[in-house]
Motif scaffolding. Structure first.
Motif, short mmCIF file in Angstrom:
data_model
loop_
_atom_site.label_atom_id
_atom_site.label_comp_id
_atom_site.label_asym_id
_atom_site.label_seq_id
_atom_site.Cartn_x
_atom_site.Cartn_y
_atom_site.Cartn_z
N GLY A 50 50.82 45.99 38.05
CA GLY A 50 50.68 46.74 38.99
C GLY A 50 51.81 47.69 39.47
N ALA A 60 48.29 44.37 44.04
CA ALA A 60 47.29 44.89 43.07
C ALA A 60 46.95 44.17 41.68
CB ALA A 60 47.55 46.23 42.91
N ILE A 103 40.74 46.28 45.59
CA ILE A 103 42.03 46.83 45.57
C ILE A 103 42.01 48.31 46.30
CG2 ILE A 103 43.84 47.63 43.93
CD1 ILE A 103 42.84 45.78 41.90
N GLY A 107 44.28 48.72 49.72
CA GLY A 107 45.30 49.71 49.74
C GLY A 107 44.95 50.81 50.97
N GLY A 117 47.83 50.40 42.71
CA GLY A 117 47.09 50.12 41.72
C GLY A 117 47.58 49.27 40.77
N THR A 118 46.69 49.24 39.46
CA THR A 118 47.41 48.44 38.51
C THR A 118 46.68 48.70 37.21
OG1 THR A 118 47.52 46.15 37.67
CG2 THR A 118 45.62 46.76 38.88
N GLY A 186 42.13 50.55 41.14
CA GLY A 186 42.29 50.53 42.65
C GLY A 186 42.90 51.84 43.21
#
Length: 269
Positions: A50, A60, A103, A107, A117-118, A186
């Motif tokens: 992440g 995330a 995700i 966010g 994000g990831t 995400g």
């Protein structure tokens, strides 16, 4: 560590998969933004790294592996282990789409998680095939026939520069862009899970890892450590230990999966 065995009508014998995994905060980070989940019953391994926001990366990555596992599990309950690979691929993309939307929404609605994000690397281990998918710079390697192979290609600015010939392989090792990914879960409304399918053979050893491992351990060291005559969990521990010994500048996560021929039940006379 766990194993799963399956059967399938084929001229080749079905394989059984043994798994081991480990995640570590490393030497310099205050908390672990990596997340790992392995489900031997599904033949599914998930690893996410992440990024962004106050604990956003941690949230995330945890959301990604949890939501992907749940979605794939629901599909698996209907389709089973013998579903064709093309159907597996659709299920993995659909699960990724669900995780990406959730995700991104989290966010957007929570200021503390804004911009999170990831990365993602996953593998679905079937009786005779492996479907590998990735987003970002988390990687999948395979050891086969005494050779280490990188099965994924980073979605990163550094990789783009390498492909364009703008930097050399030596310059890439210390490139200031090495941590800048060009694709993540995400971050945007849609994200494509890059997937490739591989034929599985007895003796194959697959390794999924975050860049906290691949950036700290050379290919030569990876090959040597993966070739040690020790159990899978010990190999995972050695890999993490060497990454920490080499600096441990990031969180470190690894998943190992080893293929062997499933034992045929003996029948008595």
């Amino acid at each position: 560590m766990a194993s799963v065995g399956v059967s399938l009508f084929s001229t080749r014998p079905p394989l059984t998969w043994e798994f081991a995994f480990l995640t570590d905060v490393g030497r310099t980070r205050s908390h672990n933004e990596d997340a790992v989940h392995v489900d031997p019953a599904l033949g599914l391994a998930l690893l996410a790294d992440g990024m962004g926001g106050y604990k956003g990366g941690e949230v995330a990555s945890a959301m990604a592996v949890s939501l992907l596992h749940a979605s794939f599990g629901r599909w698996f309950a209907q389709a089973g282990m013998q579903a064709p690979s093309r159907v597996v691929r659709r299920a993995l993309q659909a699960a990724t789409d669900e995780a990406n939307s959730s995700i991104l929404q989290a966010g957007t609605t929570n200021p503390e998680l804004q911009g999170m994000g990831t990365t993602l690397v996953l593998a679905a281990f079937r009786p005779q095939r492996v479907v590998v998918g990735h987003i970002g710079d988390s990687r999948c390697y395979r050891v086969r026939n005494n050779k280490l192979e990188l099965l994924t290609r980073d979605h990163s600015l550094r990789q783009q520069q390498l492909d364009a010939g703008a930097i050399t392989a030596e310059e890439a090792l210390n490139s200031p862009t090495r941590n800048l990914v060009t694709r993540a879960v995400g971050v945007e409304a849609q994200v494509l899970l890059e997937m490739h399918e591989h034929s599985a053979r007895p003796g194959d050893l697959y390794m999924l890892c975050s860049d906290g491992l691949s950036e700290m351990v050379s290919d030569e060291q990876l090959f040597t450590l993966l070739g040690h005559d020790v159990g899978l969990q010990k190999k995972a521990s050695l890999l993490v230990a060497i990454a920490n010994d080499n600096g441990g500048r990031d969180n470190i996560s690894v998943v190992l999966a080893s293929a062997s021929v499933a034992e045929t039940p003996r029948t008595g006379r």
